[in-house]
Scaffold this motif. Structure first.
Motif, PDB file in Angstrom:
ATOM      1  N   PRO A 174       0.841  -1.073  -0.080  1.00 54.00           N
ATOM      2  CA  PRO A 174      -0.016  -0.131   0.106  1.00 54.00           C
ATOM      3  C   PRO A 174       0.925   1.337  -0.032  1.00 54.00           C
ATOM      4  CG  PRO A 174      -0.801  -1.519   1.404  1.00 54.00           C
ATOM      5  CD  PRO A 174       0.376  -2.041   1.198  1.00 54.00           C
ATOM      6  N   GLN A 175       1.952   1.260   0.676  1.00 50.65           N
ATOM      7  CA  GLN A 175       2.909   2.288   0.634  1.00 50.65           C
ATOM      8  C   GLN A 175       3.361   2.948  -0.481  1.00 50.65           C
ATOM      9  OE1 GLN A 175       3.905   3.879   3.548  1.00 50.65           O
ATOM     10  NE2 GLN A 175       2.721   2.374   5.042  1.00 50.65           N
ATOM     11  N   VAL A 176       3.637   1.801  -1.376  1.00 49.11           N
ATOM     12  CA  VAL A 176       4.078   2.243  -2.851  1.00 49.11           C
ATOM     13  C   VAL A 176       3.095   2.427  -3.682  1.00 49.11           C
ATOM     14  CG1 VAL A 176       5.802   1.100  -4.446  1.00 49.11           C
ATOM     15  CG2 VAL A 176       6.089   0.519  -2.241  1.00 49.11           C
ATOM     16  N   LEU A 177       1.947   1.754  -3.664  1.00 46.41           N
ATOM     17  CA  LEU A 177       0.922   2.322  -4.440  1.00 46.41           C
ATOM     18  C   LEU A 177       0.474   3.570  -4.099  1.00 46.41           C
ATOM     19  CD1 LEU A 177      -1.188  -1.048  -4.173  1.00 46.41           C
ATOM     20  CD2 LEU A 177      -0.329  -0.003  -6.421  1.00 46.41           C
ATOM     21  N   LYS A 178       0.512   4.073  -2.981  1.00 47.16           N
ATOM     22  CA  LYS A 178       0.100   5.372  -2.779  1.00 47.16           C
ATOM     23  C   LYS A 178       0.931   6.482  -3.274  1.00 47.16           C
ATOM     24  CE  LYS A 178      -1.833   8.335   0.993  1.00 47.16           C
ATOM     25  NZ  LYS A 178      -2.996   8.637   0.631  1.00 47.16           N
ATOM     26  N   LYS A 179       2.173   6.074  -2.752  1.00 44.71           N
ATOM     27  CA  LYS A 179       3.359   7.088  -3.302  1.00 44.71           C
ATOM     28  C   LYS A 179       3.617   7.250  -5.027  1.00 44.71           C
ATOM     29  CE  LYS A 179       8.179   7.942  -2.870  1.00 44.71           C
ATOM     30  NZ  LYS A 179       9.669   7.359  -2.128  1.00 44.71           N
ATOM     31  N   ASN A 180       3.504   5.936  -5.422  1.00 46.61           N
ATOM     32  CA  ASN A 180       4.020   5.893  -6.856  1.00 46.61           C
ATOM     33  C   ASN A 180       2.815   5.888  -8.132  1.00 46.61           C
ATOM     34  OD1 ASN A 180       6.418   5.663  -5.916  1.00 46.61           O
ATOM     35  ND2 ASN A 180       6.975   3.915  -6.928  1.00 46.61           N
ATOM     36  N   GLU A 181       1.754   5.424  -7.384  1.00 46.02           N
ATOM     37  CA  GLU A 181       0.524   5.302  -8.078  1.00 46.02           C
ATOM     38  C   GLU A 181      -0.597   5.954  -8.100  1.00 46.02           C
ATOM     39  OE1 GLU A 181       0.814   3.495 -11.005  1.00 46.02           O
ATOM     40  OE2 GLU A 181       2.720   2.564 -10.393  1.00 46.02           O
ATOM     41  N   GLU A 182      -0.549   7.035  -6.977  1.00 50.38           N
ATOM     42  CA  GLU A 182      -1.341   7.739  -6.309  1.00 50.38           C
ATOM     43  C   GLU A 182      -2.902   7.251  -6.323  1.00 50.38           C
ATOM     44  OE1 GLU A 182      -1.786  10.681  -9.498  1.00 50.38           O
ATOM     45  OE2 GLU A 182       0.235  11.788  -9.038  1.00 50.38           O
ATOM     46  N   ALA A 183      -2.846   6.097  -5.665  1.00 53.32           N
ATOM     47  CA  ALA A 183      -3.949   5.261  -5.090  1.00 53.32           C
ATOM     48  C   ALA A 183      -4.163   5.530  -3.781  1.00 53.32           C
ATOM     49  CB  ALA A 183      -3.933   3.886  -5.459  1.00 53.32           C
ATOM     50  N   ASP A 184      -5.394   5.535  -3.387  1.00 52.20           N
ATOM     51  CA  ASP A 184      -5.834   5.651  -1.875  1.00 52.20           C
ATOM     52  C   ASP A 184      -6.102   4.164  -1.592  1.00 52.20           C
ATOM     53  OD1 ASP A 184      -7.050   6.120   0.607  1.00 52.20           O
ATOM     54  OD2 ASP A 184      -8.481   7.471  -0.038  1.00 52.20           O
TER      55      ASP A 184
END
Length: 478
Positions: A29-39
């Motif tokens: 989740p950390q990388v999805l939020k940081k790199n993919e702008e996902a909540d």
């Protein structure tokens, strides 16, 4: 990407961990939020095992009634934010105020409650996910309930298999006892006369993932599929293997506080760590002697039967070997007596110590992982992070992440063998020793190890593309 994703899982670092599942749910989740702008948000059981320091930070959100067959249980929902990720916890004293996480006679009922609680929670949370992403059997029923009940309009589902061996089996009469579903839905839950939580996730999910491309192929076969392989012939177009990453900030020899000498690529510093470890464990201090280590659960899956067969023979070489782990009595007993027979060459540390594990990664030249099966594997990725050469069997994620060293073209970042055979392991060990003593080839191999990169970045992008494709397919259906 901008998608809203809800991870449903039974464990997550840093709150509660029994294995690699927690690392994935904690890191991805950390990388999805940081790199993919996902909540990306995560929902977990609120175990009594979770440290009070975390529980003190949690805020109550709401209470919901959760039907479990004829019972009407209450669930309190709490939340906290950690490192910019929002976490929800489902609390119930009867199911989760216990010592440990798994291993109870009513684990099936406990996770029926948890998965039903996730669905009920969606009616009171200020978060309506585009995708519900369940992880392993403990979340399989959440995927099924989401598909049957449709609690959020247009919500899609993903189910990730971390280890198909563990499936969450419930007697068939549990359908009437525990489930509040019309009888026509039993077919999506039942397998071979039993209710199967893993099967329910596979059957109901829009897309199925597993934790390496090779494992995605292996589980289609009777040998690796643990009885569920026929399902994948029906769902093979929806099954994708995405290799796990490793948290490169958590496992970083440049900053690791547990190791005596921090380093990036320095072999001199590696040798300093080796000498420090040798002194600590009572081994002869010699930075030039090749050091082989295993940090592992002492169970059959991890290849311990192979190690039993050949370890005494390999220890006739001028090497040192350290085993750190705990597990089955058979293997603990073997490791103890093997160390007694080989006092100057073998140390068996029967237990687990996180600091010592890091020191082993930092000090060793070779990391040995001869698994019978390995969906992805984290240890070989950590070893590469610490510039240690892995020796693995070609299965699952081990095959996808470790390329055998090729003397002719200078490629490869480790050593491997294909068949589950003790003498193939012994040959790989002896070959690694020969390369270690050839300075030019050893230098080439180490350069390849230094270039190995298994951060979450690429894998997170694959997940993001998967989520995006689900929404696009929904739009096309409209």
């Amino acid at each position: 990407m901008g998608k809203k994703i809800l991870f449903v899982a039974s464990e997550c670092s840093p709150f509660v961990k029994t294995g690699g599942l927690a690392d994935v749910v904690g890191s991805l989740p950390q990388v999805l939020k940081k790199n993919e702008e996902a909540d990306v948000r995560v929902i977990l059981p609120l175990y009594d095992e979770i440290d009070p320091s975390w529980q003190e930070q949690m805020e109550w959100v709401a209470s919901v009634h959760v039907p479990v067959g004829w019972r009407n249980q209450e669930a309190n929902i709490y939340q906290l934010t950690h490192q910019d990720i929002h976490y929800y916890f489902i609390d119930n004293d009867y199911y989760f105020t216990r010592k440990g996480v798994y291993g109870y006679y009513d684990d099936g009922e406990r996770f029926v409650f948890f998965c039903q609680g996730v669905i009920e929670a969606l009616s009171v949370l200020d978060f309506q996910p585009d995708v519900l992403h369940g992880h392993d059997w403990q979340a399989g029923l959440a995927v099924a309930f989401a598909k049957i009940v449709n609690p959020v309009k247009d919500m899609k589902t993903v189910f990730t298999i971390h280890n198909i061996k563990y499936q969450g089996i419930i007697p068939k009469d549990g359908f009437e006892e525990l489930f509040n579903l019309p009888p026509e839905h039993i077919g999506g839950l039942e397998w071979n006369g039993l209710l199967n939580c893993m099967k329910s996730g596979i059957f109901h999910a829009d897309k199925i993932t597993t934790v390496s491309p090779t494992y995605a192929e292996e589980i289609k076969t009777p040998y690796y599929g643990e009885g569920l392989h026929p399902l994948f012939s029906q769902r093979q177009d929806d099954l994708i293997g995405i290799i796990n990453g490793v948290d490169v900030d958590e496992y970083n020899p440049m900053t690791d506080p547990h190791i005596p000498a921090n380093y990036k690529y320095s072999r001199v510093k590696k040798k300093e760590n080796k000498e420090s470890l040798q002194k600590k464990l009572g081994l002869p201090i010699d930075s030039e002697i090749p050091l082989y280590v295993m940090v592992t659960r002492l169970v059959e899956q991890k290849g311990l039967h192979l190690v039993q067969t050949i370890l005494d023979e390999f220890l006739q070489e001028d090497v040192q070997f350290v085993v750190l782990g705990t597990g089955d009595y058979e293997f603990e007993n073997y490791c103890y007596h093997a160390a007694e027979r080989n006092k100057d060459k073998l140390v068996s540390y029967l237990g687990f110590d996180e600091a010592l594990a890091r020191q082993l990664y930092a000090a060793s030249d070779f990391f040995v992982m001869p698994s019978l099966f390995e969906p992805c594997g984290l240890s070989q990725l950590i070893a590469l992070q610490y510039k240690t050469v892995p020796i693995v069997r070609e299965t699952g994620g081990l095959k996808d992440t470790v390329t055998p060293f090729n003397e002719l073209d200078g490629t490869g970042n480790g050593f491997s063998f294909s068949n589950y055979n003790a003498h193939e392991l012994l040959h790989a060990l002896k070959y690694s020793l020969a390369i270690y003593h050839d300075s030019d080839k050893w230098s080439t191999l180490l350069k390849n190890v230094n270039k190995s990169n298994f951060s979450w970045k690429d894998s997170a992008h694959e997940y993001a593309n998967l989520y995006e494709s689900l929404q696009e397919s929904f739009s096309l259906q409209d």
